[in-house]
Design an enzyme around this catalytic site. Structure first.
Site, mmCIF file in Angstrom:
data_model
loop_
_atom_site.group_PDB
_atom_site.id
_atom_site.type_symbol
_atom_site.label_atom_id
_atom_site.label_comp_id
_atom_site.label_asym_id
_atom_site.label_seq_id
_atom_site.Cartn_x
_atom_site.Cartn_y
_atom_site.Cartn_z
ATOM 1 N N LYS A 105 0.855 -1.192 0.000
ATOM 2 C CA LYS A 105 0.000 0.000 0.000
ATOM 3 C C LYS A 105 0.881 1.229 0.000
ATOM 4 C CE LYS A 105 -4.523 0.841 0.314
ATOM 5 N NZ LYS A 105 -5.613 -0.091 0.012
HETATM 6 N N1 GLU Z 1 -7.416 0.089 -3.088
HETATM 7 C C1 GLU Z 1 -8.175 -1.088 -3.353
HETATM 8 C C2 GLU Z 1 -8.220 -1.968 -2.129
HETATM 9 O O1 GLU Z 1 -8.054 -1.510 -1.028
HETATM 10 C C3 GLU Z 1 -7.730 -1.807 -4.626
HETATM 11 C C4 GLU Z 1 -6.318 -2.298 -4.629
HETATM 12 C C5 GLU Z 1 -5.860 -2.830 -5.957
HETATM 13 O O2 GLU Z 1 -6.640 -2.927 -6.881
HETATM 14 O O3 GLU Z 1 -4.673 -3.163 -6.040
HETATM 15 O O4 GLU Z 1 -8.499 -3.146 -2.210
#
Ligand code: GLU
Length: 418
Positions: A105
């Site tokens: 993240k």
């Molecule tokens: N931000 C989204 C989540 O928390 C998508 C993450 C992604 O597609 O890599 O799952």
């Protein structure tokens, strides 16, 4: 009161699930420590000529099952503990739905609504340059999260590609279609939330049609979930975003809400219609409804909220909206929580489809995307449901058990380096 720390929340649930699974501490303690944490400074030249410096992060929690995967968040409250927790939840999420990724993240501590487009692009490019050594289609693949979108992904893809000297679409997902984005990706998280809601209602011998739903957050996830559930016949009785919250006992006309939202710069503030009343933000979570979909930020359903809540089902569109203290209250009250790492996994599942399409340089049609998403959501839901039934535990603990089994097994087979 103890200060809320999302990473400690994650650790708590990890321990509960490990205990039920009978996993030794030494077999899962690798999940307690993110593999890599990077903090970068991001100086940008503002439109007025001054230079402002922002702080950004990228955390790779675990790559045991594949490249790290997870979004990038722009928000004034972003800090390292939050990004660490969000990265860990991604490892667990990808394991629950069994796609070959680990978790990562990123985030920048900034309120993007205060930036011009020029400043936002500068911030994105400089942040990308800062995290460049970590990312890549085989290493770590960012995507949209709170306050980031397809345009921002396009800037990241462009910046990365400029450094490489050739176009690398697979470095990010959630891109515009023109650059190798996938059909169905913008709606994927909300669509997955709708599927998760449908499945949990089925277990309760209920249907989407006629079910009274409250949705907190009206960004990409909340808006899509509300819209798709409305199309399936749900009564959306409460909606809210940072600007305002509203209640409508007979259910909103979501098409009219969306038209207003589009014309109002993506905010709900000022919406008016017969039967619609403005409520306080904290009233939304405890309003009279059957299903509550928190689709905003962490730490919304606290112990106090849980005690007052009337919904009997929570489907977590956001990451980490419920504290573990609240979980205990909800379990006691008999409220079912479909946990974030399952309920909102639709986004990363379709990100995976996008990445697969990029690697193969081909394009699926929207039906194929949605069909495959539905299949994975149903399969994962059933696995979590069965595990929770067998373990006589909550769906959250069940989901962690499914995920930890896969992660710990992958670690065991790979062995510990060196
Ligand atoms: N931000 C989204 C989540 O928390 C998508 C993450 C992604 O597609 O890599 O799952």
């Amino acid at each position: 009161m103890k200060e809320y720390n999302p990473y400690n929340q994650m650790l708590h649930t990890l321990d509960v699930a490990a205990d039920l699974l009978g996993i030794e501490e030494s077999d899962y303690n690798f999940l307690r420590y993110p593999e890599r944490e990077l903090k970068v400074s991001i100086p940008i030249r503002m439109d007025d000529g001054t230079v402002q410096v922002f702080e950004g992060f990228r955390v790779q929690h675990c790559s045991v099952r594949g490249p790290c995967k997870g979004g990038i968040r722009y928000h004034q409250n972003v800090d390292l503990d939050e990004v660490k927790a969000l990265a860990a939840w991604m490892s667990l999420k990808c394991a629950v739905v069994n796609i070959p990724y680990g978790g990562g993240k990123g985030g920048v501590q900034v309120d993007p609504t205060t930036l011009s487009e020029n400043e936002l692009r500068g911030l994105t490019r400089r942040y990308t340059a800062g995290i460049l050594p970590l990312i890549g289609p085989e290493k770590d693949i960012p995507a949209p999260d709170v306050n980031t979108n397809a345009q921002i992904m396009a800037w990241i893809m462009d910046t990365y590609s400029m450094f490489k000297g050739y176009s690398v679409p697979g470095v990010v997902t959630g891109k515009p279609l023109e650059l190798g984005g996938s059909l169905g990706r913008p709606e994927a998280t909300g669509r997955g939330v709708m599927f998760a809601t449908r499945e949990i209602l089925k277990k309760n011998r209920k249907k989407l049609k006629g079910t009274r739903v409250a949705v907190q957050g009206y960004g990409n996830v909340g808006r899509t979930a509300a819209t798709l559930m409305y199309k399936e016949g749900c009564k959306i009785v409460a909606i809210g975003d940072v600007s305002a919250s509203y209640y409508c006992a007979d259910g909103f006309d979501i098409d009219a809400v969306n038209d207003y939202w589009d014309a109002n710069g993506g905010l709900l503030k000022g919406y008016q219609a017969p039967g619609v009343v403005e409520i306080q933000h904290n009233e939304l979570l405890v309003c009279d409804c059957e299903v509550l979909v928190p689709a905003a930020l962490e730490n919304q359903i606290t112990e106090e909220v849980a005690k007052e809540m009337k919904a009997t089902i929570i489907v977590e569109g956001a990451n980490g909206p419920t504290t573990h203290e609240a979980d205990a209250v909800l379990e006691e009250k008999g409220v079912t929580v479909v946990p974030d790492i399952l309920a909102n996994a639709g986004g990363v599942v379709v990100s995976y489809f996008e990445w697969v399409q990029n690697i193969q340089s081909l394009m699926w049609d929207e039906d194929e995307v949605n069909r495959n998403l539905e299949k994975i959501m149903i399969r994962s839901f059933e696995e979590v449901w069965e595990t929770a039934q067998k373990g006589d535990c909550t769906l959250r603990t069940g989901a962690y058990m499914v995920a930890m089994n896969r992660l710990v097994e992958a670690r065991r087979i790979r062995g510990v380096f060196p």
